[in-house]
Design an enzyme around this catalytic site. Structure first.
Site, short mmCIF file in Angstrom:
data_model
loop_
_atom_site.label_atom_id
_atom_site.label_comp_id
_atom_site.label_asym_id
_atom_site.label_seq_id
_atom_site.Cartn_x
_atom_site.Cartn_y
_atom_site.Cartn_z
N SER A 236 -6.16 17.90 18.14
CA SER A 236 -6.29 17.29 16.65
C SER A 236 -5.61 18.40 15.73
CB SER A 236 -7.80 17.14 16.29
OG SER A 236 -8.38 18.20 16.56
N THR B 52 -5.22 -14.62 -19.21
CA THR B 52 -6.07 -15.27 -18.12
C THR B 52 -4.87 -16.01 -17.18
OG1 THR B 52 -6.77 -17.16 -18.81
CG2 THR B 52 -8.10 -15.33 -19.47
N HIS B 53 -4.99 -15.79 -16.05
CA HIS B 53 -4.19 -16.59 -15.19
C HIS B 53 -2.95 -16.22 -15.41
CE1 HIS B 53 -7.68 -19.43 -14.33
NE2 HIS B 53 -7.84 -19.27 -15.53
N SER C 254 19.03 2.39 -9.43
CA SER C 254 19.22 1.60 -8.10
C SER C 254 20.42 2.30 -7.71
CB SER C 254 19.60 0.12 -8.74
OG SER C 254 20.36 -0.70 -7.82
N LYS D 100 20.00 -0.59 -13.96
CA LYS D 100 18.59 -0.53 -13.61
C LYS D 100 17.67 0.59 -13.96
CE LYS D 100 16.75 -3.49 -11.61
NZ LYS D 100 16.90 -3.99 -10.01
N ASN E 158 14.13 1.22 -12.81
CA ASN E 158 12.89 0.62 -12.08
C ASN E 158 11.41 1.46 -12.08
OD1 ASN E 158 14.90 -1.18 -10.98
ND2 ASN E 158 15.09 -0.07 -9.15
N GLU F 226 5.02 0.43 -8.99
CA GLU F 226 5.08 -0.58 -8.05
C GLU F 226 4.15 0.27 -6.95
OE1 GLU F 226 8.99 -2.42 -7.32
OE2 GLU F 226 9.36 -1.00 -8.48
#
Ligand code: ARG
Length: 446
Positions: A18, A150-151, A272, A278, A280, A285
């Site tokens: 370990s 909502t939703h 990108s 782009k 991002n 994320e």
């Protein structure tokens, strides 16, 4: 002399070691060894001269570990054996006494309790900073309307301050969860020996006091079997990761061209490799993508512990990587959440435009009718009919309402009135948000 006549098979040694991951426990391992030998000397179990030699050896080993010059050897199975071997090398016979009245079983769980305490303290501190960022960003956008969803359908407008403060309260509960982890690590396991206690008249309370524990685990069997606080830390980390993943997803949505509510600082954006235009939201994320890895570790540790007979089993060595990786991951995520919020730019126009669709005031219109004496269920029906007429006829809800219910009803479609009418405690009217900010500030002051 060894009990074994063959050296370890190389694959077994690789499986068994370990050291690769428990090295980071060394500051705790050294600290507990210091406390242990001081206690052994105080109890007359080793001499003061041996104690001093061991303390010197420990200081040298700690210096080497801190500077990356510690001479690890192939046979060092874990950090505990490595430190003991090195101290013995440095001090001769005195070093051989460091492990008197101690086992790696109580040693490893003591290291882990100390690590867990430090981890919970750090997570708390970082979350406290995140709370301050959230509060500051909320204060700076006190009266900026955006749609509440909502939703993921536009539901009712709220102020951005109010929306962001929801995260303030989530983080506040996260901090409380780390406090619970701290109480779960308050008792010292060391002194349990392998499992049954030790054959010396030790003073566990002296060791506890030196290491900052408030007392000692009352049962030696429990002391070496228990991994509850590791599960508690993983739980606290998992909930935090889940909270941050929701923020991450909102940032992903807000920074899309479709929403256009927010722009991230370049410091928190990536390009990108093929599309030059782009920008991002990779960090946002990853707040989303890292969360399952954290709860994965929590589930895995339950898997390691469940069904294990008492007391120590080598399976328990698996506790560390789950804990370390979950902790390191969440610490980075907390920093990313704070960084993105602190340096991002919100776009008032786009948010306000999205929150100015009269459809979003349908409940307000129904409540207007209720205030005129109509039962809510009937009012709901009237407004549903108007919404339908507006959708079918391609007309604005405000125009359909004026035609059907007269101009006073249509006055409800002033954007600020939908927000300022939410006067109930905890609602989005400015007066209530100001109250909330007060409460939040008071919490930070404590
Ligand atoms: N490296 C071991 C672990 O992490 C230390 C305890 C070893 N104890 C034992 N009886 N083999 O759990």
């Amino acid at each position: 002399m060894s009990r074994f006549s063959l050296p370890q098979d190389a694959a077994f040694a690789a499986l068994n070691t370990s050291l690769g991951f428990d090295q980071r426990l060394w500051p705790h391992d050294v600290a507990q060894s210091r406390a242990h030998v001081r206690m052994l000397a105080a109890q007359g179990i080793i001499s003061d001269a041996d104690r001093d030699e061991i303390l010197e050896g420990l200081a040298t080993a700690a210096g080497e570990l801190a500077t990356g010059t510690f001479p690890f050897q192939d046979g060092d199975e874990d950090i505990h054996m490595a430190v003991e071997r090195r101290v013995t090398e440095l001090t001769g016979p005195a070093g051989g006494k460091i492990h008197t009245g101690r086992s790696r079983n109580d040693q490893v769980i003591t290291d882990l309790a100390m690590f867990t305490r430090a981890a919970a303290e750090q997570a708390k501190g970082d979350l406290e900073q995140l709370r301050q960022v959230i509060l500051a960003v909320a204060e700076a956008h006190l009266d900026w309307p955006l749609p509440g969803y909502t939703h993921l359908q536009r539901a009712q407008p709220v102020y951005l301050s109010h929306h962001l403060l929801a995260y303030f309260w989530m983080v506040t509960r996260d901090i409380e969860r780390f406090d619970a982890v701290l109480s779960a690590t308050s008792l010292l396991p060391l002194g349990a020996g392998a499992l049954a206690g030790v054959n010396f008249d030790t003073d566990r309370r002296m060791v506890a006091a030196e290491l900052g524990f408030t007392g000692v685990v009352p049962n030696s069997v429990d002391a070496v079997s228990n991994r509850d606080f590791a599960l508690d830390l993983l739980h606290a980390l998992s909930v935090t990761a889940t909270h941050l993943s929701r923020l991450g997803q909102e940032i992903v949505l807000w920074t899309s061209t479709e929403f256009g509510f927010m722009t991230l600082s370049d410091a928190w954006s990536s390009g990108s490799s093929i599309m030059p235009q782009k920008k991002n939201p990779d960090a946002a994320e990853l707040l989303r993508g890292k969360a399952p890895r954290v709860w994965g570790h929590q589930a895995a540790l339950h898997g390691v512990i469940h069904g294990l007979p008492l007391t120590y089993n080598k399976d328990l060595q698996e506790d560390k990587e789950h804990l370390f990786d979950a902790f390191d991951t969440v610490i980075l995520c907390i920093a990313a959440a704070g960084g993105m919020l602190e340096t991002g730019t919100f776009h008032r126009e786009a948010m306000s435009a999205a929150a100015s669709d009269p459809m979003i005031a349908a409940v307000d219109l129904a409540d207007f009718l209720v205030k005129g004496g109509m039962p809510f269920r009937d009012a709901h029906g009237v407004v549903a009919r108007l919404v339908r007429e507006s959708v079918d006829g391609g007309l604005s809800l405000a125009d359909v309402t004026t035609a059907d219910l007269g101009p006073e009803a249509a006055a409800i479609f002033e954007q600020s009135s939908w927000l300022e009418s939410k006067v109930s405690e905890g609602g989005t009217s400015l007066a209530r948000v100001r109250e909330q900010l007060e409460q939040a500030r008071a919490l930070l002051a404590t």
